[in-house]
Enzyme design. Structure first.
Site, PDB file in Angstrom:
ATOM      1  N   TYR A   1     -45.255 -54.707  19.808  1.00  0.00           N
ATOM      2  CA  TYR A   1     -44.269 -53.943  20.574  1.00  0.00           C
ATOM      3  C   TYR A   1     -43.003 -54.733  20.859  1.00  0.00           C
ATOM      4  O   TYR A   1     -43.051 -55.948  20.978  1.00  0.00           O
ATOM      5  CB  TYR A   1     -44.880 -53.500  21.905  1.00  0.00           C
ATOM      6  CG  TYR A   1     -46.029 -52.546  21.802  1.00  0.00           C
ATOM      7  CD1 TYR A   1     -46.294 -51.838  20.627  1.00  0.00           C
ATOM      8  CD2 TYR A   1     -46.893 -52.343  22.875  1.00  0.00           C
ATOM      9  CE1 TYR A   1     -47.369 -50.951  20.547  1.00  0.00           C
ATOM     10  CE2 TYR A   1     -47.960 -51.460  22.804  1.00  0.00           C
ATOM     11  CZ  TYR A   1     -48.198 -50.770  21.637  1.00  0.00           C
ATOM     12  OH  TYR A   1     -49.256 -49.905  21.557  1.00  0.00           O
TER      13      TYR A   1
ATOM     14  N   GLY B   1     -42.806 -29.983  25.971  1.00  0.00           N
ATOM     15  CA  GLY B   1     -41.904 -28.872  25.710  1.00  0.00           C
ATOM     16  C   GLY B   1     -40.465 -29.280  25.458  1.00  0.00           C
ATOM     17  O   GLY B   1     -39.614 -28.429  25.186  1.00  0.00           O
TER      18      GLY B   1
END
Length: 350
Positions: A53, A247
């Site tokens: 990372y 969403g």
């Protein structure tokens, strides 16, 4: 915050854990500190990192997330308050993980070098949970289609699992790691690691970190039974399908600063049927008066095989919303509707 056993380690891990892979890329060091402060204050006790990372992986940023966590642990005096989890990469053709420029493998030399460098970046003398990020075998995870069988390949230089395990055992004996976990692993792989441990080759696997979400329930097929019978905890990543289940990408939206907008590397979550299925889950949450992200996290947390759901965020309001999902219990009728969607369009984002 509820806590659950971490395998057979004797440790208890918070129902939600903090992911770190945006620090040093999408988040500054100060923002990483703010996230860790808030997470610790709200009962999260496992912070998950990796030598790889931040994401997307690059030579110039590799290891930055561990460095940020290490600075925070030291500045806050919080080492004894956090279960520090990090990972060693598996088979990789990238040559910037190891000092001599070799391609990364899970050889004893690679494992020892990776662990020592992680310890230095994390500013600690031991790692509580050291995980294999992905196998030394030719990978069959990372979005492979579980409905289409691909014969496993055996690389000529594949490191046997018992050889890798013996290397981890030496690290454990030296006090550099306390417990061992896997990630992006199959049922065969998990059982082979466990068999090697039972044969005295090294430490027993405590956890497995695999993807699990409303649109990726492949874990349930075989791994769930194996983990429950063998007391191996699932540490689930991508419970929000990299943001699709919030969403925010509906109708082709590209929010400023979102991972899709910045990097356009979410193909794992864009397979056939994925968009329509994501929309159905988001609509179901809204019909129930719930935040879609919280419904998705609460669903993952409700599973009987779940150890901890790893959450990540780039903005504090996202993190606060995610952590608040720990208190949400989904009613049975909503779980039934979730299963109905799943049966109609199972696992579009494996």
């Amino acid at each position: 915050m509820e806590h659950r056993p971490l395998g057979r380690t004797g440790l208890s891990v918070s129902l939600l854990s903090l992911g770190t892979m945006t620090w040093g890329e999408q988040n500054t060091e100060a923002e990483g500190f703010e996230q860790m402060d808030y997470a610790l204050d709200h009962g999260l006790n496992l912070f998950d990192n990796a030598e790889l990372y931040p994401i997307p992986p690059k030579a110039e940023t590799q290891g930055t997330c561990e460095e940020i966590m290490g600075k925070w642990l030291k500045s806050r005096g919080a080492r004894d308050k956090v279960i520090v989890a990090t990972k060693v990469v598996g088979r990789s053709d990238n040559t910037w993980f190891r000092d001599d420029g070799r391609k990364a493998r899970l050889t004893p030399a690679d494992i020892e070098e990776a662990c020592n460098k992680s310890l230095k970046r994390l500013q600690t003398d031991h790692i509580d949970l050291y995980q294999v990020h992905w196998p030394d075998r030719v990978p069959t995870q990372f979005g492979s289609n579980p409905t289409v069988f691909t014969p496993p390949e055996r690389a000529a230089d594949e490191t046997p699992i018992d050889v890798s395990l013996e290397a981890f055992d030496r690290l454990k004996t030296a006090g550099k790691i306390s417990h061992l976990g896997l990630s992006n692993e199959s049922t065969w792989g998990l059982m082979t690691w466990l068999a090697a441990a039972d044969a005295g080759k090294g430490p027993r696997i405590a956890s497995i970190q695999n993807g699990y979400s409303l649109v990726n329930r492949t874990f349930e097929t075989n791994l769930a039974e194996a983990c429950m019978r063998e007391d191996v905890s699932l540490l689930a990543y991508s419970a929000l399908a990299q943001g699709y289940l919030t969403g925010k990408y509906r109708n082709g939206a590209r929010p400023e600063g979102a991972r899709k907008t910045l990097f356009d590397r979410l193909s794992r979550y864009e397979g056939p049927g994925a968009v329509a299925t994501n929309d159905r889950y988001v609509a179901l949450a809204e019909e129930a008066g719930l935040d879609p992200a919280q419904m998705a996290i609460a669903f993952a947390a409700s599973r009987p095989f779940m150890g901890s759901v790893i959450i990540g965020a780039t903005k504090m309001d996202q993190l606060k919303t995610a952590i608040a999902a720990a208190d949400l219990k989904l009613p049975d009728d909503l779980l039934t509707k979730i299963d109905e969607i799943h049966r109609a369009a199972a696992n579009p984002s494996p």
